[in-house]
Design a protein around this motif. Structure first.
Motif, PDB file in Angstrom:
ATOM      1  N   LYS A 116       0.856  -1.192   0.000  1.00 41.38           N
ATOM      2  CA  LYS A 116       0.000   0.000   0.000  1.00 41.38           C
ATOM      3  C   LYS A 116       0.888   1.236   0.000  1.00 41.38           C
ATOM      4  O   LYS A 116       1.996   1.224   0.533  1.00 41.38           O
ATOM      5  N   PRO A 117       0.411   2.329  -0.586  1.00 42.82           N
ATOM      6  CA  PRO A 117       1.208   3.565  -0.572  1.00 42.82           C
ATOM      7  C   PRO A 117       1.456   4.033   0.858  1.00 42.82           C
ATOM      8  O   PRO A 117       0.611   3.841   1.737  1.00 42.82           O
ATOM      9  N   LYS A 118       2.617   4.634   1.069  1.00 48.34           N
ATOM     10  CA  LYS A 118       2.936   5.135   2.409  1.00 48.34           C
ATOM     11  C   LYS A 118       1.935   6.199   2.828  1.00 48.34           C
ATOM     12  O   LYS A 118       1.497   6.241   3.967  1.00 48.34           O
ATOM     13  N   SER A 119       1.557   7.065   1.891  1.00 45.74           N
ATOM     14  CA  SER A 119       0.537   8.068   2.204  1.00 45.74           C
ATOM     15  C   SER A 119      -0.318   8.336   0.966  1.00 45.74           C
ATOM     16  O   SER A 119       0.168   8.276  -0.160  1.00 45.74           O
ATOM     17  N   ILE A 120      -1.586   8.614   1.227  1.00 48.71           N
ATOM     18  CA  ILE A 120      -2.523   9.012   0.183  1.00 48.71           C
ATOM     19  C   ILE A 120      -3.107  10.347   0.623  1.00 48.71           C
ATOM     20  O   ILE A 120      -3.717  10.439   1.686  1.00 48.71           O
ATOM     21  N   ASN A 121      -2.882  11.379  -0.190  1.00 42.45           N
ATOM     22  CA  ASN A 121      -3.385  12.719   0.116  1.00 42.45           C
ATOM     23  C   ASN A 121      -4.508  13.048  -0.858  1.00 42.45           C
ATOM     24  O   ASN A 121      -4.292  13.030  -2.065  1.00 42.45           O
ATOM     25  N   ILE A 122      -5.660  13.372  -0.320  1.00 43.18           N
ATOM     26  CA  ILE A 122      -6.777  13.839  -1.131  1.00 43.18           C
ATOM     27  C   ILE A 122      -6.965  15.313  -0.813  1.00 43.18           C
ATOM     28  O   ILE A 122      -7.225  15.675   0.328  1.00 43.18           O
ATOM     29  N   LYS A 123      -6.801  16.141  -1.834  1.00 35.03           N
ATOM     30  CA  LYS A 123      -6.940  17.579  -1.648  1.00 35.03           C
ATOM     31  C   LYS A 123      -8.254  18.023  -2.275  1.00 35.03           C
ATOM     32  O   LYS A 123      -8.421  17.969  -3.488  1.00 35.03           O
ATOM     33  N   VAL A 124      -9.169  18.449  -1.428  1.00 35.17           N
ATOM     34  CA  VAL A 124     -10.463  18.951  -1.890  1.00 35.17           C
ATOM     35  C   VAL A 124     -10.277  20.429  -2.184  1.00 35.17           C
ATOM     36  O   VAL A 124     -10.099  21.234  -1.277  1.00 35.17           O
ATOM     37  N   ARG A 125     -10.305  20.770  -3.478  1.00 32.07           N
ATOM     38  CA  ARG A 125     -10.032  22.137  -3.919  1.00 32.07           C
ATOM     39  C   ARG A 125     -11.286  22.994  -3.996  1.00 32.07           C
ATOM     40  O   ARG A 125     -11.194  24.197  -4.189  1.00 32.07           O
ATOM     41  N   GLY A 126     -12.452  22.372  -3.845  1.00 29.47           N
ATOM     42  CA  GLY A 126     -13.675  23.150  -3.898  1.00 29.47           C
ATOM     43  C   GLY A 126     -14.900  22.276  -3.772  1.00 29.47           C
ATOM     44  O   GLY A 126     -14.815  21.051  -3.735  1.00 29.47           O
ATOM     45  N   VAL A 127     -16.047  22.940  -3.660  1.00 29.37           N
ATOM     46  CA  VAL A 127     -17.345  22.260  -3.605  1.00 29.37           C
ATOM     47  C   VAL A 127     -18.185  22.834  -4.736  1.00 29.37           C
ATOM     48  O   VAL A 127     -18.309  24.054  -4.878  1.00 29.37           O
ATOM     49  N   MET A 128     -18.752  21.942  -5.536  1.00 30.37           N
ATOM     50  CA  MET A 128     -19.537  22.363  -6.698  1.00 30.37           C
ATOM     51  C   MET A 128     -21.015  22.248  -6.387  1.00 30.37           C
ATOM     52  O   MET A 128     -21.505  21.184  -6.029  1.00 30.37           O
ATOM     53  N   SER A 129     -21.697  23.361  -6.469  1.00 32.07           N
ATOM     54  CA  SER A 129     -23.162  23.356  -6.416  1.00 32.07           C
ATOM     55  C   SER A 129     -23.588  23.955  -7.753  1.00 32.07           C
ATOM     56  O   SER A 129     -23.300  23.379  -8.780  1.00 32.07           O
ATOM     57  N   ASP A 130     -24.237  25.090  -7.757  1.00 32.10           N
ATOM     58  CA  ASP A 130     -24.494  25.782  -9.015  1.00 32.10           C
ATOM     59  C   ASP A 130     -23.217  26.466  -9.498  1.00 32.10           C
ATOM     60  O   ASP A 130     -22.978  26.593 -10.682  1.00 32.10           O
ATOM     61  N   THR A 131     -22.413  26.904  -8.524  1.00 31.56           N
ATOM     62  CA  THR A 131     -21.128  27.519  -8.833  1.00 31.56           C
ATOM     63  C   THR A 131     -20.057  26.819  -8.004  1.00 31.56           C
ATOM     64  O   THR A 131     -20.354  26.109  -7.046  1.00 31.56           O
ATOM     65  N   LEU A 132     -18.821  27.054  -8.357  1.00 35.46           N
ATOM     66  CA  LEU A 132     -17.701  26.455  -7.636  1.00 35.46           C
ATOM     67  C   LEU A 132     -17.316  27.331  -6.448  1.00 35.46           C
ATOM     68  O   LEU A 132     -17.048  28.523  -6.607  1.00 35.46           O
ATOM     69  N   VAL A 133     -17.336  26.735  -5.256  1.00 34.61           N
ATOM     70  CA  VAL A 133     -16.910  27.428  -4.043  1.00 34.61           C
ATOM     71  C   VAL A 133     -15.541  26.871  -3.682  1.00 34.61           C
ATOM     72  O   VAL A 133     -15.393  25.681  -3.413  1.00 34.61           O
ATOM     73  N   LYS A 134     -14.516  27.724  -3.714  1.00 41.27           N
ATOM     74  CA  LYS A 134     -13.139  27.290  -3.459  1.00 41.27           C
ATOM     75  C   LYS A 134     -12.971  26.839  -2.016  1.00 41.27           C
ATOM     76  O   LYS A 134     -13.465  27.459  -1.079  1.00 41.27           O
TER      77      LYS A 134
END
Length: 133
Positions: free
Chosen positions: A105-123
């Motif tokens: 397994k990878p030593k680390s897995i990083n998930i970077k959430v860059r925004g939330v999409m609804s009607d528009t993108l919220v950073k």
């Protein structure tokens, strides 16, 4: 290159691009809840396609230094989904790819959430990390 098996005949290895492609295929299956994006948070594809677009490789970074594999993924979360449940599903999917290839397994897995999409993108700039021993 990651080594799978070493025997008296030599070593069998898997190229980094193959691992990235397999991970992207897993993430495309989650397109109802995430959108892949680049490091700056720009969405890569608005409409999912059944094949991998070369731009989608900008969303993922697999590094292999001294036998330690690290995976970084940039995503935009679609509204109505929780980060904790989605990140657990993504961690399991990524680890499944390594299990299929018989890699550690990878030593680390990083998930970077860059925004939330609804009607528009919220950073946003949220990072979820799983470290394996």
């Amino acid at each position: 290159m990651s080594i799978i098996d070493r025997n008296k005949y030599g070593a069998v290895g898997v190229n980094k691009t193959v691992i990235e492609k397999m991970i992207i295929e897993e993430l495309i299956g989650m397109s109802d809840s995430i959108i892949l994006c680049n490091k700056k948070g720009k969405p890569i594809k608005d409409k999912p396609t059944p094949w991998i677009d070369p731009d989608q490789y900008d969303a993922i970074d697999v590094t292999d230094k001294r036998g330690e594999v690290n995976v970084k993924i940039n995503i935009i979360l679609k509204q109505g989904h929780t980060i904790s449940q989605l990140s657990d599903d993504m961690f399991e999917s990524i680890e499944k790819v390594f299990t299929i290839l018989r890699l550690d397994k990878p030593k680390s897995i990083n998930i970077k959430v860059r925004g939330v999409m609804s009607d528009t993108l919220v950073k946003r700039n949220i990072e979820v990390v799983r470290k394996n021993a």
